[in-house]
Each structure stands twice: as structure tokens, then as C-alpha cells.
Design an enzyme around this catalytic site. Structure first.
Site, short mmCIF file in Angstrom:
data_model
loop_
_atom_site.label_atom_id
_atom_site.label_comp_id
_atom_site.label_asym_id
_atom_site.label_seq_id
_atom_site.Cartn_x
_atom_site.Cartn_y
_atom_site.Cartn_z
CE LYS A 146 91.61 102.38 -16.50
NZ LYS A 146 92.02 102.36 -18.44
NE ARG A 203 92.91 96.42 -18.59
CZ ARG A 203 92.53 97.77 -19.40
NH1 ARG A 203 90.42 97.50 -19.83
NH2 ARG A 203 92.89 99.03 -20.04
NE ARG A 234 87.70 106.54 -26.16
CZ ARG A 234 89.03 105.81 -25.35
NH1 ARG A 234 89.13 106.05 -23.78
NH2 ARG A 234 88.37 104.43 -25.36
NE ARG A 260 90.90 102.43 -27.92
CZ ARG A 260 91.42 102.19 -26.69
NH1 ARG A 260 91.37 103.27 -25.66
NH2 ARG A 260 90.59 101.49 -25.56
NE ARG A 269 87.23 98.89 -24.59
CZ ARG A 269 87.05 99.85 -25.65
NH1 ARG A 269 85.88 100.26 -26.01
NH2 ARG A 269 87.76 101.13 -24.33
P1 ADP Z 1 89.63 100.53 -22.14
O1 ADP Z 1 90.38 100.29 -20.67
O2 ADP Z 1 89.12 101.91 -22.57
O3 ADP Z 1 89.56 99.25 -21.96
P2 ADP Z 1 92.31 100.39 -22.43
O4 ADP Z 1 93.33 101.65 -23.65
O5 ADP Z 1 93.91 100.40 -21.27
O6 ADP Z 1 91.68 101.09 -22.87
O7 ADP Z 1 92.96 98.99 -23.65
C1 ADP Z 1 92.68 98.92 -24.73
C2 ADP Z 1 92.80 97.13 -24.52
O8 ADP Z 1 93.82 97.26 -24.51
C3 ADP Z 1 91.87 96.53 -24.08
O9 ADP Z 1 90.76 95.83 -24.10
C4 ADP Z 1 92.48 95.18 -23.83
O10 ADP Z 1 92.39 93.93 -25.02
C5 ADP Z 1 94.44 95.64 -23.34
N1 ADP Z 1 95.09 95.31 -22.63
C6 ADP Z 1 95.10 96.76 -22.07
N2 ADP Z 1 95.42 96.18 -20.82
C7 ADP Z 1 95.42 95.19 -20.75
C8 ADP Z 1 95.61 94.03 -19.65
N3 ADP Z 1 96.41 94.80 -18.36
N4 ADP Z 1 95.89 93.12 -19.49
C9 ADP Z 1 94.81 91.98 -20.55
N5 ADP Z 1 94.14 93.19 -21.59
C10 ADP Z 1 94.86 94.62 -21.30
#
Ligand code: ADP
Length: 202
Positions: free
Chosen positions: A13, A85, A119, A153, A164
Site C-alpha cells: 500500500k 487502523r 524487506r 526495520r 501486527r
Molecule cells: P505496516 O503497515 O507494515 O505495519 P507502517 O509503517 O504503516 O507499517 O506502520 C508501522 C507502525 O506504526 C505500526 O505497526 C504502528 O505501531 C504505528 N502506526 C502507524 N499508523 C498507525 C495508526 N493509524 N494508529 C496507530 N499506530 C499506527
């Protein structure tokens, strides 16, 4: 145009949001990137959530998002990548704005695990590679684009990824029925996924 891209870890995404936001000349807002770029007093707390595969608290991410969407590059619209989320975040967003389209990029957990474990990201320019799939770096550990070091990461380990994915299935998928979301198959070439998304947006 205001879009939301939803998908499990490694669904692509972020990649698609990057491509499509450039094509449509709208902003790409990745809440994960916003959180990773936090510096100062909040950093330690935010990292402790992210590194263990937990969501950060809703009030914190909402504060950060509210500050971001008033920036100038959001005037023509944006793609939200990683937000909302859960249902609380989706309902809060409803109070702030209308959304034009919610697109689900679907991949299986098996594919997600394969993509995430391979990754690697460049510490200098942020380019993303994959040692299992593609694009595979020409020289292991070195960025093809700028020669920077490639690293994994902290939350791309087995334990954090499992958490996750669990949160994705338990919490995030609920937002798909909250909206009238449209699904695309994320297990195709990047170009084909882009094409499918653009077709929906026409
Ligand atoms: P992925 O989709 O692979 O988990 P992201 O880079 O989108 O990776 O997000 C990494 C982390 O950032 C998440 O696991 C969470 O801890 C935090 N995060 C991102 N967006 C949100 C959100 N909308 N609400 C709460 N935590 C978030």
C-alpha cells in the site's frame, strides 16, 4: 480527492500510495513514516509501541494526523496510508471529513510474511528492496540507487510481525465494512495493481 489505502503488512500500500499520489498530484500521508520521523521527547515512547508491533494510542496518532492534513500539499487531497487502523480512528475521521474512496489491497498472510521478512530499506535514501522477491539489491546490503546501507526495520521481525498481522485481522479489517471499500488483488505485479486502482478511481 481523499483516498484511504488499507492492506496488511507488505501488501504494497505504501508503494501504491507513492505511485498514485504522484500521478494524481495529491499528498501521500503515511502515518508509519510520520511516527518513525518523530524526534525529541516523544520518540522513545513512540518507538516502544512500533518496535513491539503495537499500535500507538489513538489520541496521539489523531493529533499527528490533524497537524499533517492542514499542510499546503494537502490542498488538492491526499492518500491516507496506514490510517485509520481501527473503528475508533475511522469514526474520528468521519467527524473531520468525507472520504472519496477506500481501497483494500489484499494479500494472504503467507505472502505478507514472505515480503516482510525479505524487506530491506536504505538508511540514506529510503529506497525499499527485497532479498527474497524483488527488487533484489544487486550487491547484498547495498542500495542500488545511492550506495547506502540496507537495513531491516526493527518491527520486521517474526514476533512483531505476528502481532501486527493479528491487529490487522482483528482491528483494521473492521474499517472495510465501515466504508464501502473496493478490493484489489495485491498479489500481482506492481504495475497491474496500480492499473486496477486507477480503474476504480476513474
Ligand atoms: P505496516 O503497515 O507494515 O505495519 P507502517 O509503517 O504503516 O507499517 O506502520 C508501522 C507502525 O506504526 C505500526 O505497526 C504502528 O505501531 C504505528 N502506526 C502507524 N499508523 C498507525 C495508526 N493509524 N494508529 C496507530 N499506530 C499506527
Amino acid at each position: 480527492m481523499r483516498l484511504i489505502f488499507v492492506g496488511p503488512q507488505g501488501s504494497g500500500k505504501g508503494t501504491q500510495a507513492d505511485i498514485i499520489s504522484k500521478k494524481l498530484k495529491i499528498a501521500h500521508i503515511s502515518t508509519g513514516d510520520l511516527l518513525r520521523n518523530i524526534s525529541g521527547g516523544l520518540k522513545e515512547e513512540v518507538d516502544s509501541y512500533i518496535d513491539h508491533g503495537n499500535l500507538v494510542p489513538d489520541d496521539l496518532i489523531l493529533r499527528i494526523l490533524n497537524e499533517r492534513i492542514i499542510e499546503k500539499d494537502c490542498d488538492e487531497g491526499f492518500i491516507l496510508d496506514g490510517f485509520p487502523r481501527n473503528l475508533v480512528q475511522a469514526k474520528e475521521l468521519d467527524n473531520i471529513m468525507d472520504v472519496d474512496e477506500v481501497i483494500e489491497i489484499d494479500v494472504s498472510d503467507k505472502e505478507s510474511v514472505k515480503r516482510i521478512s525479505g524487506r530491506r530499506g536504505c538508511v540514506s535514501c529510503g529506497a525499499i528492496f527485497n532479498v527474497e522477491t524483488s527488487p533484489r539489491p544487486i550487491t547484498p546490503g547495498v542500495c542500488d540507487r545511492c550506495g547506502g546501507d540496507l537495513t531491516q526495520r526493527k518491527d520486521d521481525n517474526e514476533t512483531a510481525l505476528k502481532k501486527r498481522l493479528e491487529t490487522y485481522h482483528k482491528e483494521t479489517k473492521k474499517i472495510l465494512s465501515h466504508y464501502k471499500s473496493v478490493k484489489v488483488n495485491g498479489e500481482q505485479d506492481i504495475e497491474k495493481v496500480t492499473e486496477d486502482i486507477l480503474k476504480i478511481l476513474k
